[in-house]
Design a protein around this motif. Structure first.
Motif, PDB file in Angstrom:
ATOM      1  N   GLY A  76       0.796  -1.213   0.000  1.00 14.23           N
ATOM      2  CA  GLY A  76       0.000   0.000   0.000  1.00 14.23           C
ATOM      3  C   GLY A  76       0.829   1.264   0.000  1.00 14.23           C
ATOM      4  N   SER A  77       0.143   2.382  -0.159  1.00 18.81           N
ATOM      5  CA  SER A  77       0.799   3.687  -0.152  1.00 18.81           C
ATOM      6  C   SER A  77       1.196   4.075   1.269  1.00 18.81           C
ATOM      7  CB  SER A  77      -0.149   4.740  -0.720  1.00 18.81           C
ATOM      8  OG  SER A  77      -1.244   4.930   0.162  1.00 18.81           O
ATOM      9  N   ILE A  78       2.001   5.132   1.374  1.00 19.50           N
ATOM     10  CA  ILE A  78       2.369   5.635   2.697  1.00 19.50           C
ATOM     11  C   ILE A  78       1.117   6.034   3.472  1.00 19.50           C
ATOM     12  CG2 ILE A  78       3.505   7.527   3.927  1.00 19.50           C
ATOM     13  CD1 ILE A  78       5.705   7.455   1.849  1.00 19.50           C
ATOM     14  N   ALA A  79       0.184   6.704   2.819  1.00 11.38           N
ATOM     15  CA  ALA A  79      -1.033   7.129   3.506  1.00 11.38           C
ATOM     16  C   ALA A  79      -1.826   5.931   4.024  1.00 11.38           C
ATOM     17  CB  ALA A  79      -1.894   7.969   2.564  1.00 11.38           C
ATOM     18  N   GLU A  80      -1.937   4.903   3.204  1.00  6.53           N
ATOM     19  CA  GLU A  80      -2.674   3.706   3.628  1.00  6.53           C
ATOM     20  C   GLU A  80      -2.022   3.074   4.844  1.00  6.53           C
ATOM     21  OE1 GLU A  80      -3.351  -0.762   1.842  1.00  6.53           O
ATOM     22  OE2 GLU A  80      -3.628   0.942   0.457  1.00  6.53           O
TER      23      GLU A  80
ATOM     24  N   ALA B 297      -9.120   0.086   3.217  1.00  2.16           N
ATOM     25  CA  ALA B 297      -7.998   0.103   2.282  1.00  2.16           C
ATOM     26  C   ALA B 297      -8.344  -0.608   0.975  1.00  2.16           C
ATOM     27  CB  ALA B 297      -6.770  -0.541   2.923  1.00  2.16           C
ATOM     28  N   GLN B 298      -9.295  -1.532   1.034  1.00  4.21           N
ATOM     29  CA  GLN B 298      -9.712  -2.269  -0.164  1.00  4.21           C
ATOM     30  C   GLN B 298     -10.887  -1.605  -0.880  1.00  4.21           C
ATOM     31  OE1 GLN B 298     -10.582  -6.126   1.454  1.00  4.21           O
ATOM     32  NE2 GLN B 298      -8.460  -6.503   2.070  1.00  4.21           N
ATOM     33  N   GLN B 299     -11.471  -0.603  -0.254  1.00  2.00           N
ATOM     34  CA  GLN B 299     -12.676   0.033  -0.812  1.00  2.00           C
ATOM     35  C   GLN B 299     -12.285   1.255  -1.652  1.00  2.00           C
ATOM     36  OE1 GLN B 299     -15.818  -0.758  -1.616  1.00  2.00           O
ATOM     37  NE2 GLN B 299     -16.655  -0.761   0.471  1.00  2.00           N
ATOM     38  N   PRO B 300     -12.460   1.198  -2.982  1.00  3.46           N
ATOM     39  CA  PRO B 300     -12.112   2.361  -3.810  1.00  3.46           C
ATOM     40  C   PRO B 300     -13.094   3.504  -3.608  1.00  3.46           C
ATOM     41  CG  PRO B 300     -12.281   0.334  -5.119  1.00  3.46           C
ATOM     42  CD  PRO B 300     -12.904   0.061  -3.789  1.00  3.46           C
TER      43      PRO B 300
ATOM     44  N   GLU C 281      -8.057   6.343  -5.534  1.00  6.20           N
ATOM     45  CA  GLU C 281      -7.600   6.265  -4.152  1.00  6.20           C
ATOM     46  C   GLU C 281      -8.543   5.336  -3.397  1.00  6.20           C
ATOM     47  OE1 GLU C 281      -8.206   9.831  -1.790  1.00  6.20           O
ATOM     48  OE2 GLU C 281      -9.874  10.417  -3.079  1.00  6.20           O
ATOM     49  N   ASN C 282      -8.142   4.914  -2.214  1.00  2.18           N
ATOM     50  CA  ASN C 282      -9.053   4.130  -1.387  1.00  2.18           C
ATOM     51  C   ASN C 282      -9.463   4.939  -0.163  1.00  2.18           C
ATOM     52  OD1 ASN C 282      -7.157   3.582   0.855  1.00  2.18           O
ATOM     53  ND2 ASN C 282      -6.100   2.220  -0.598  1.00  2.18           N
TER      54      ASN C 282
END
Length: 310
Positions: free
Chosen positions: A39-43, A140-143, A161-162
């Motif tokens: 995942g991204s840093i934000a996630e 995190a899985q929900q767009p 993004e999620n």
């Protein structure tokens, strides 16, 4: 500085223009990824924040820690404390690097808040994370829905993004904006981290889908948000419920800080797609020095010229 008087009437700017550039740059943490990290840093910061909360850390402590970490990562990306320590740097050297990244982007922050955040990077406190509630992975899985408007076809911009990324960014923005609104940063942070609880289970069809649900929207959102709340222990659940009470409107300082952060993030998410589409080679080569100074710069320039690139 203040966006409104105590009665809520407008009394000057509705948001601090001096923070614009920082918020634009910070937004890219939703798109920065590294090998070996999911995942991204934000996630990942979203999950880290909830792990700290379930581990018993106070919302204020988590708000300051996660915000300071995000601000340092704005330029350092995943050259974070864990990596720097694993590469052999001492605690003092790790702190020095993190603070240098933080200082590079935070001149416009409220001075008192800036100092509190800076201290979080200089004196690291170890918090044993608690178990992650199921809604963390689900968000995190929900767009996100993209751009939607009732009566019109949606506009999808890939990659989406999620909801974990959005919630984290709104939370960090909310802390950065809180002095302007004279808001409690911990309340704003916690409200933002929990403001899409319903989307852990509820697919995001955007404004269009919400309008089509009509009178069913409220009960569905209440039910699905409760599922997420019920995953928390009673003490933390109560804290989250109190923080979420600021979400419905802008009648409180915390509500204004949250809604400003939410609005800014939603628009900047779309703006970055438009900025990428309008990027020019002049910006890349001249302004950003893609072929940068070094011992072979002259040779690189000749190669590109002779190949007629770009």
């Amino acid at each position: 500085m203040a966006a409104a008087d105590q009665g809520g009437a407008p009394s000057g700017p509705a948001a601090p223009l001096e923070l614009r550039d920082l918020l634009v740059e910070l937004n890219d943490l939703k798109r920065v990824r590294s090998a070996g990290r999911t995942g991204s840093i934000a996630e990942r910061l979203f999950a880290q924040g909830w792990g700290m909360l379930t581990g018993g850390a106070s919302p204020e402590e988590v708000a300051l820690d996660i915000t300071a970490t995000a601000l340092a990562a704005t330029r350092l990306c995943d050259l974070d404390a864990a990596f720097l320590a694993s590469a052999g740097l001492s605690d003092a050297a790790v702190a020095e690097v993190l603070v240098s990244g933080f200082d590079a982007v935070t001149d416009a922050l409220d001075p008192a808040l800036r100092e509190r955040l800076r201290e979080r990077l200089q004196i690291r406190t170890e918090v044993v994370p608690g178990p992650l509630p199921g809604f963390v992975a689900a968000l995190a899985q929900q767009p996100r829905a993209g751009v939607t408007c009732p009566g019109r076809a949606r506009i999808l911009l890939e990659p989406p993004e999620n909801h974990a990324e959005h919630c984290l960014m709104v939370a960090v923005y909310g802390v950065a904006l809180s002095p302007f609104y004279r808001a409690d940063p911990a309340t704003v942070f916690l409200a933002a981290m929990a403001h899409h609880f319903h989307n852990a289970a509820m697919p995001d069809a955007g404004f269009t889908g919400e309008m089509l649900l009509g009178d069913h929207l409220g009960p569905i959102m209440e039910t699905t948000a409760r599922w997420a709340l019920d995953a928390l222990d009673p003490a933390l659940r109560d804290q989250v419920v109190r923080a979420r009470a600021v979400l419905p409107d802008d009648a409180t300082a915390e509500g204004r800080a949250f809604h400003a952060a939410d609005c800014i993030d939603r628009v900047l998410q779309i703006a970055q797609h438009l900025n990428a589409a309008s990027l020019t080679m002049q910006t890349v080569l001249d302004d950003m020095e893609l072929v940068h100074a070094g011992p072979v710069k002259g040779f690189h320039d000749r190669v590109l010229a002779d190949m007629r690139i770009p």
